[in-house]
Motif scaffolding. Structure first.
Motif, short mmCIF file in Angstrom:
data_model
loop_
_atom_site.label_atom_id
_atom_site.label_comp_id
_atom_site.label_asym_id
_atom_site.label_seq_id
_atom_site.Cartn_x
_atom_site.Cartn_y
_atom_site.Cartn_z
N GLY A 1 0.83 -1.21 0.00
CA GLY A 1 0.00 0.00 0.00
C GLY A 1 0.86 1.24 0.00
O GLY A 1 2.09 1.19 -0.07
N ALA B 1 0.95 -8.93 2.29
CA ALA B 1 0.00 -8.23 1.43
C ALA B 1 -1.04 -9.24 0.96
O ALA B 1 -0.88 -10.45 1.16
CB ALA B 1 0.73 -7.62 0.25
N TYR C 1 -1.07 -12.91 3.15
CA TYR C 1 -1.69 -13.28 4.43
C TYR C 1 -3.02 -14.01 4.23
O TYR C 1 -3.47 -14.76 5.08
CB TYR C 1 -1.86 -12.05 5.34
CG TYR C 1 -2.88 -11.04 4.84
CD1 TYR C 1 -4.21 -11.08 5.25
CD2 TYR C 1 -2.52 -10.03 3.94
CE1 TYR C 1 -5.14 -10.17 4.78
CE2 TYR C 1 -3.44 -9.12 3.47
CZ TYR C 1 -4.75 -9.19 3.89
OH TYR C 1 -5.68 -8.29 3.42
N VAL D 1 -2.60 -2.67 9.85
CA VAL D 1 -3.87 -3.39 9.74
C VAL D 1 -4.54 -3.78 11.06
O VAL D 1 -5.74 -3.98 11.09
CB VAL D 1 -3.71 -4.65 8.84
CG1 VAL D 1 -3.17 -4.29 7.48
CG2 VAL D 1 -2.84 -5.71 9.48
N ILE E 1 -6.65 -0.93 9.64
CA ILE E 1 -7.67 -0.92 8.58
C ILE E 1 -8.68 -2.07 8.72
O ILE E 1 -9.85 -1.90 8.39
CB ILE E 1 -7.03 -0.88 7.17
CG1 ILE E 1 -8.09 -0.50 6.13
CG2 ILE E 1 -6.32 -2.16 6.81
CD1 ILE E 1 -7.54 -0.09 4.79
N PHE F 1 0.77 6.44 16.53
CA PHE F 1 1.31 7.77 16.15
C PHE F 1 0.49 8.36 15.02
O PHE F 1 -0.20 7.64 14.29
CB PHE F 1 2.79 7.66 15.73
CG PHE F 1 2.98 7.04 14.36
CD1 PHE F 1 2.94 5.67 14.19
CD2 PHE F 1 3.16 7.85 13.24
CE1 PHE F 1 3.07 5.11 12.92
CE2 PHE F 1 3.30 7.30 11.97
CZ PHE F 1 3.26 5.92 11.81
N LEU F 2 0.57 9.67 14.89
CA LEU F 2 -0.02 10.38 13.74
C LEU F 2 1.10 11.15 13.07
O LEU F 2 1.88 11.84 13.76
CB LEU F 2 -1.13 11.34 14.20
CG LEU F 2 -2.41 10.70 14.71
CD1 LEU F 2 -3.39 11.75 15.21
CD2 LEU F 2 -3.08 9.85 13.61
N GLY G 1 -8.57 -4.15 -1.05
CA GLY G 1 -7.19 -4.37 -1.46
C GLY G 1 -6.97 -4.19 -2.95
O GLY G 1 -6.02 -4.72 -3.52
N GLY H 1 -0.03 0.39 -4.25
CA GLY H 1 0.64 1.66 -4.00
C GLY H 1 -0.35 2.76 -3.68
O GLY H 1 -1.51 2.50 -3.36
P1 NAP Z 1 -3.06 1.50 1.57
O1 NAP Z 1 -2.18 0.55 2.34
O2 NAP Z 1 -2.55 2.07 0.32
O3 NAP Z 1 -4.46 0.83 1.25
C1 NAP Z 1 -5.10 0.00 2.12
C2 NAP Z 1 -4.61 -1.45 2.01
O4 NAP Z 1 -4.94 -2.13 3.20
C3 NAP Z 1 -5.31 -2.23 0.92
O5 NAP Z 1 -4.72 -2.09 -0.33
C4 NAP Z 1 -5.25 -3.67 1.44
O6 NAP Z 1 -4.08 -4.30 0.97
C5 NAP Z 1 -5.14 -3.50 2.95
N1 NAP Z 1 -6.37 -3.93 3.62
C6 NAP Z 1 -7.63 -3.51 3.36
N2 NAP Z 1 -8.49 -4.12 4.18
C7 NAP Z 1 -7.76 -4.97 4.96
C8 NAP Z 1 -8.06 -5.88 6.02
N3 NAP Z 1 -9.32 -6.07 6.43
N4 NAP Z 1 -7.05 -6.57 6.58
C9 NAP Z 1 -5.78 -6.41 6.16
N5 NAP Z 1 -5.41 -5.55 5.19
C10 NAP Z 1 -6.39 -4.84 4.60
O7 NAP Z 1 -3.47 2.67 2.57
P2 NAP Z 1 -2.45 3.68 3.26
O8 NAP Z 1 -2.91 5.04 2.95
O9 NAP Z 1 -1.06 3.29 3.00
O10 NAP Z 1 -2.77 3.43 4.81
C11 NAP Z 1 -2.30 2.25 5.43
C12 NAP Z 1 -2.67 2.32 6.92
O11 NAP Z 1 -1.99 3.42 7.51
C13 NAP Z 1 -4.16 2.56 7.15
O12 NAP Z 1 -4.55 1.81 8.27
C14 NAP Z 1 -4.23 4.05 7.41
O13 NAP Z 1 -5.35 4.41 8.18
C15 NAP Z 1 -2.92 4.28 8.14
N6 NAP Z 1 -2.37 5.64 8.07
C16 NAP Z 1 -2.00 6.21 9.24
C17 NAP Z 1 -1.40 7.45 9.24
C18 NAP Z 1 -0.94 8.02 10.54
O14 NAP Z 1 -0.54 9.19 10.58
N7 NAP Z 1 -0.93 7.23 11.60
C19 NAP Z 1 -1.24 8.15 8.04
C20 NAP Z 1 -1.62 7.52 6.83
C21 NAP Z 1 -2.19 6.25 6.86
P3 NAP Z 1 -3.95 -5.91 0.95
O15 NAP Z 1 -4.11 -6.33 -0.48
O16 NAP Z 1 -2.58 -6.13 1.47
O17 NAP Z 1 -5.03 -6.49 1.83
#
Ligand code: NAP
Length: 345
Positions: free
Chosen positions: A166, A187, A208, A233, A257, A284-285, A332, A336
């Motif tokens: 992702g 992934a 997974y 996740v 997620i 963290f944020l 999913g 990227g």
């Molecule tokens: P991303 O990884 O590009 O997209 C989400 C991916 O999560 C999907 O492609 C899918 O990939 C996986 N997914 C979806 N549902 C799932 C499930 N039930 N179980 C396991 N995997 C699942 O999104 P991203 O923007 O990079 O964000 C990734 C995580 O970081 C999210 O949880 C988001 O909220 C968090 N985030 C946090 C911050 C912060 O500041 N803390 C900032 C940005 C993002 P698969 O094909 O691998 O399942």
């Protein structure tokens, strides 16, 4: 003129679908009134991010924490990170035709009020505009801050990354490799697993969805234990990572997620492991880490220029594709950084 925008039709509970959204329009005057400091931006790319689902629920505890997480109401415009071109400005800092990045929206034009995050894009950087939402934008900062500030890696440590193909995950794995760590990504498809190993240089990767017991899968991939888990996740993967963690291991809780669309998916890591293995689990944020923003931009742009890092992007076209692009994150579908291009420069 009319400004088209995407909104939710109703609060969302569970997995989102395109049917939860609708396109509406509202009148927009394409000029800033005398004395106003507003900036009107024509949106070129908008970011599609999982956290928005928590804003679309009738209630999520996240809505009471930080401004960017506040609840959205049906019918409201949806603010989101984006890049665009200034079409009118009452703010002396921004001129017509300048390219900007900041809090824009899932809409054709955004009126950016004073105080809302908006920065000029540094034309010296000379990267594709989309990079300012991904590798050089919020996703990149999240990966960089989470990995370096929260996980505090040491050379040779063993790192697990979930949602590794992702937006955030594929960058974390690359930072980890550049820091001399051993990196395994998980992934949700064969294609993603191959990409991680063959294109992005992960030492190993697995699907997974093909594992019935993730705890024993992690034992296979990490016979000497895990030092760092970058968690995107939550749920079973976090529990399994903690069970396989070495003493003084660190878990950076970036996202959960699996929980966003299924309230039953709560991680319950074994606290006996946490205590006796002295494990740190820290949420963290990214925006709390703005003090390292300049380091992040300079290090990451240098890595890109020298071919040490690659950006994976998944771009859909047109405002109408925003709902399906968003729903696809939770299936999913994306490989990227997920973006929607609304217009060309
Ligand atoms: P991303 O990884 O590009 O997209 C989400 C991916 O999560 C999907 O492609 C899918 O990939 C996986 N997914 C979806 N549902 C799932 C499930 N039930 N179980 C396991 N995997 C699942 O999104 P991203 O923007 O990079 O964000 C990734 C995580 O970081 C999210 O949880 C988001 O909220 C968090 N985030 C946090 C911050 C912060 O500041 N803390 C900032 C940005 C993002 P698969 O094909 O691998 O399942």
């Amino acid at each position: 003129m009319e400004n088209k925008y995407v909104t939710i039709k109703r609060f969302i509970d569970g997995l989102p679908s395109g049917l939860d959204f609708e396109l509406r329009s509202a009148p927009l005057t394409p000029a800033t009134p005398q004395g106003s400091e507003d900036v009107i931006v024509k949106n070129l790319f908008v970011s599609i991010d999982p956290y928005q689902i928590n804003r679309m629920k009738e209630y999520s505890s996240s809505q009471e924490t930080v401004e960017v997480a506040r609840r959205l109401l049906p019918g409201q415009r949806i603010d989101a990170f984006g890049v665009g071109r200034v079409v009118a400005s009452g703010n002396a800092e921004f001129k017509r035709d300048e390219l900007v990045a900041g809090m824009l929206g899932w809409e054709e034009y955004t009126v950016v009020r004073p105080g809302v995050m908006l920065t000029k894009i540094d034309s010296n950087l000379d990267f594709p505009l989309s990079y300012h939402l991904g590798i050089l934008g919020p996703s990149g900062l999240t990966a960089y801050a989470g990995f370096y500030d929260v996980c505090k890696p040491k050379k040779g440590e063993k790192v697990l990354v979930s949602a590794a193909c992702g937006s955030v995950g594929h960058l974390v794995g690359q930072f980890a490799k550049l820091s001399g760590c051993y990196v395994v990504g998980c992934a949700g498809s064969k294609k993603k697993v191959e990409l991680l190993k063959e294109k992005l240089g992960f030492d190993d990767a697995f699907n997974y969805k093909e594992e019935t017991d993730v705890k024993s899968a992690l034992k296979r991939y990490f016979p000497d234990g895990i030092d760092i888990y970058f968690d995107n996740v939550g749920a079973e993967m976090q529990e399994a990572a903690v069970a396989n963690m070495n003493a003084f291991g660190r878990v950076a809780v970036c996202g959960a997620i699996s929980r966003y669309t299924d309230a039953g998916k709560r991680a319950a890591p074994d606290m006996i492991d946490v205590i006796y293995k002295r494990i740190t689990i820290r949420g963290f944020l990214a925006y709390d880490h703005l003090s390292i923003y300049d380091d992040f931009i300079s290090a990451t742009s240098d890595h890109i220029r020298h071919g040490r890092m690659q950006s994976l992007e998944d771009i859909s076209q047109g405002l109408e594709s925003v709902p399906s692009a968003f729903a696809g994150l939770f299936r999913g579908d994306n490989v990227g950084k997920k973006l929607v291009q609304l217009a060309h420069i």
